[in-house]
Scaffold this motif. Structure first.
Motif, PDB file in Angstrom:
ATOM      1  N   VAL A 128      22.076   9.601  31.127  1.00  0.00           N
ATOM      2  CA  VAL A 128      21.142   8.580  31.603  1.00  0.00           C
ATOM      3  C   VAL A 128      20.099   8.264  30.546  1.00  0.00           C
ATOM      4  O   VAL A 128      19.748   7.107  30.307  1.00  0.00           O
ATOM      5  CB  VAL A 128      20.468   9.028  32.918  1.00  0.00           C
ATOM      6  N   LYS A 129      19.611   9.304  29.859  1.00  0.00           N
ATOM      7  CA  LYS A 129      18.546   9.095  28.872  1.00  0.00           C
ATOM      8  C   LYS A 129      19.073   8.611  27.531  1.00  0.00           C
ATOM      9  O   LYS A 129      18.494   7.713  26.912  1.00  0.00           O
ATOM     10  CB  LYS A 129      17.756  10.389  28.673  1.00  0.00           C
ATOM     11  N   TYR A 130      20.170   9.218  27.054  1.00  0.00           N
ATOM     12  CA  TYR A 130      20.647   8.913  25.706  1.00  0.00           C
ATOM     13  C   TYR A 130      21.843   7.966  25.672  1.00  0.00           C
ATOM     14  O   TYR A 130      22.231   7.524  24.579  1.00  0.00           O
ATOM     15  CB  TYR A 130      21.017  10.211  24.988  1.00  0.00           C
ATOM     16  N   GLY A 131      22.430   7.679  26.831  1.00  0.00           N
ATOM     17  CA  GLY A 131      23.581   6.791  26.863  1.00  0.00           C
ATOM     18  C   GLY A 131      24.891   7.556  26.755  1.00  0.00           C
ATOM     19  O   GLY A 131      24.930   8.701  26.307  1.00  0.00           O
ATOM     20  N   LYS A 132      25.962   6.899  27.160  1.00  0.00           N
ATOM     21  CA  LYS A 132      27.271   7.562  27.191  1.00  0.00           C
ATOM     22  C   LYS A 132      27.833   7.818  25.792  1.00  0.00           C
ATOM     23  O   LYS A 132      28.480   8.847  25.554  1.00  0.00           O
ATOM     24  CB  LYS A 132      28.259   6.723  28.001  1.00  0.00           C
ATOM     25  N   LEU A 133      27.605   6.898  24.863  1.00  0.00           N
ATOM     26  CA  LEU A 133      28.157   7.067  23.520  1.00  0.00           C
ATOM     27  C   LEU A 133      27.545   8.290  22.833  1.00  0.00           C
ATOM     28  O   LEU A 133      28.269   9.114  22.261  1.00  0.00           O
ATOM     29  CB  LEU A 133      27.915   5.817  22.680  1.00  0.00           C
ATOM     30  N   MET A 134      26.226   8.406  22.882  1.00  0.00           N
ATOM     31  CA  MET A 134      25.568   9.560  22.270  1.00  0.00           C
ATOM     32  C   MET A 134      25.987  10.852  22.954  1.00  0.00           C
ATOM     33  O   MET A 134      26.242  11.872  22.300  1.00  0.00           O
ATOM     34  CB  MET A 134      24.053   9.397  22.345  1.00  0.00           C
ATOM     35  N   THR A 135      26.092  10.821  24.278  1.00  0.00           N
ATOM     36  CA  THR A 135      26.496  12.015  25.021  1.00  0.00           C
ATOM     37  C   THR A 135      27.917  12.428  24.661  1.00  0.00           C
ATOM     38  O   THR A 135      28.216  13.617  24.535  1.00  0.00           O
ATOM     39  CB  THR A 135      26.402  11.767  26.533  1.00  0.00           C
ATOM     40  N   SER A 136      28.796  11.454  24.476  1.00  0.00           N
ATOM     41  CA  SER A 136      30.180  11.770  24.111  1.00  0.00           C
ATOM     42  C   SER A 136      30.236  12.436  22.737  1.00  0.00           C
ATOM     43  O   SER A 136      31.067  13.318  22.499  1.00  0.00           O
ATOM     44  CB  SER A 136      31.033  10.510  24.124  1.00  0.00           C
ATOM     45  N   LYS A 137      29.342  12.050  21.832  1.00  0.00           N
ATOM     46  CA  LYS A 137      29.288  12.690  20.510  1.00  0.00           C
ATOM     47  C   LYS A 137      28.766  14.124  20.617  1.00  0.00           C
ATOM     48  O   LYS A 137      29.217  15.011  19.891  1.00  0.00           O
ATOM     49  CB  LYS A 137      28.414  11.871  19.564  1.00  0.00           C
ATOM     50  N   ILE A 138      27.819  14.328  21.527  1.00  0.00           N
ATOM     51  CA  ILE A 138      27.310  15.690  21.762  1.00  0.00           C
ATOM     52  C   ILE A 138      28.416  16.560  22.358  1.00  0.00           C
ATOM     53  O   ILE A 138      28.558  17.740  22.010  1.00  0.00           O
ATOM     54  CB  ILE A 138      26.080  15.647  22.695  1.00  0.00           C
ATOM     55  N   ILE A 139      29.212  15.964  23.252  1.00  0.00           N
ATOM     56  CA  ILE A 139      30.357  16.678  23.835  1.00  0.00           C
ATOM     57  C   ILE A 139      31.337  17.086  22.744  1.00  0.00           C
ATOM     58  O   ILE A 139      31.859  18.207  22.738  1.00  0.00           O
ATOM     59  CB  ILE A 139      31.051  15.798  24.892  1.00  0.00           C
ATOM     60  N   LEU A 140      31.586  16.187  21.812  1.00  0.00           N
ATOM     61  CA  LEU A 140      32.483  16.497  20.688  1.00  0.00           C
ATOM     62  C   LEU A 140      31.923  17.646  19.852  1.00  0.00           C
ATOM     63  O   LEU A 140      32.678  18.538  19.435  1.00  0.00           O
ATOM     64  CB  LEU A 140      32.683  15.257  19.812  1.00  0.00           C
ATOM     65  N   PHE A 141      30.615  17.649  19.637  1.00  0.00           N
ATOM     66  CA  PHE A 141      29.973  18.728  18.879  1.00  0.00           C
ATOM     67  C   PHE A 141      30.205  20.080  19.537  1.00  0.00           C
ATOM     68  O   PHE A 141      30.598  21.053  18.880  1.00  0.00           O
ATOM     69  CB  PHE A 141      28.470  18.445  18.752  1.00  0.00           C
ATOM     70  N   PHE A 142      29.963  20.154  20.840  1.00  0.00           N
ATOM     71  CA  PHE A 142      30.153  21.418  21.546  1.00  0.00           C
ATOM     72  C   PHE A 142      31.633  21.788  21.648  1.00  0.00           C
ATOM     73  O   PHE A 142      31.976  22.976  21.646  1.00  0.00           O
ATOM     74  CB  PHE A 142      29.523  21.354  22.936  1.00  0.00           C
TER      75      PHE A 142
END
Length: 205
Positions: free
Chosen positions: A126-140
């Motif tokens: 909600v705060k950072y958007g889906k695209l940024m969150t998907s990149k964080i998911i890739l990182f983890f």
């Protein structure tokens, strides 16, 4: 609520009878996380995800330290570095579980993005958007995949055997599977709900 307070009080009191200090600490951390989760941690950005991932990943450390200091196996650890040996053995498992559950928590938040946004609930998507969150998911996911492969890689570097090679092969397959799934989420920018639901179900494995 009163029953829960009583149960947590009993839990904290009985924790002190645990002989091993490190096991006792892990039990206390887990108890405090579950106690403060609903009121204090869940509404706060990031804390909810970290608390859930940490709680699940502490399980092998808690049981590992309890087993390592059991009288039947204590001598194995007295010869070396005690708790450091436990961390060396279970550290990669802890890291893979933490990164894996962080990834899954964020995917679940992404799947609930619309309802959370309408309800005014602040989550990472909600705060950072889906695209940024998907990149964080890739990182983890990369962190989880690397941690999964660390143990077998370390084993095969020490002594090359067919069983070690087999474990490394399975670890690499699992790692690549996690990372490729996260890459698919990044490519879809987190907008493919069917893919998100599939990733959530796959993470249960």
């Amino acid at each position: 609520k009163q029953s829960l307070n009583v149960m947590y009080a009993i839990l904290l009191l009985t924790t002190v009878i645990i002989d091993n200090l490190h096991t006792r600490i892990f039990c206390l951390i887990g108890s405090m996380l579950t106690f403060y989760y609903t009121k204090q941690l869940k509404p706060k950005l990031w804390f909810k995800n970290v608390a859930c991932a940490l709680l699940m990943s502490l399980s092998p450390l808690t049981s590992g330290t309890a087993t390592a200091y059991h009288p039947s196996v204590t001598k194995l650890f007295e010869k070396n570095n005690g708790i450091l040996d436990v961390w060396r053995a279970l550290g990669p498992l802890f890291a893979s579980l933490f990164c894996g559950f962080m990834s899954r928590e964020l995917i679940m938040d992404m799947a609930d993005h619309s309802t959370d946004k309408d309800a005014g609930i602040k989550t990472v998507p909600v705060k950072y958007g889906k695209l940024m969150t998907s990149k964080i998911i890739l990182f983890f996911s990369i962190g989880a995949g690397f941690s999964i492969a660390v143990g077998p890689m370390r084993e095969i570097c020490g002594l090359f055997t067919l069983s070690a090679l087999r474990r490394l092969s399975f670890a690499l397959i699992g790692s690549l599977w996690l990372i490729l799934r996260a890459i698919q989420i990044v490519n879809s920018e987190g907008r493919d709900e069917q893919l998100l639901n599939k990733a959530i179900e796959d993470a249960k494995l």
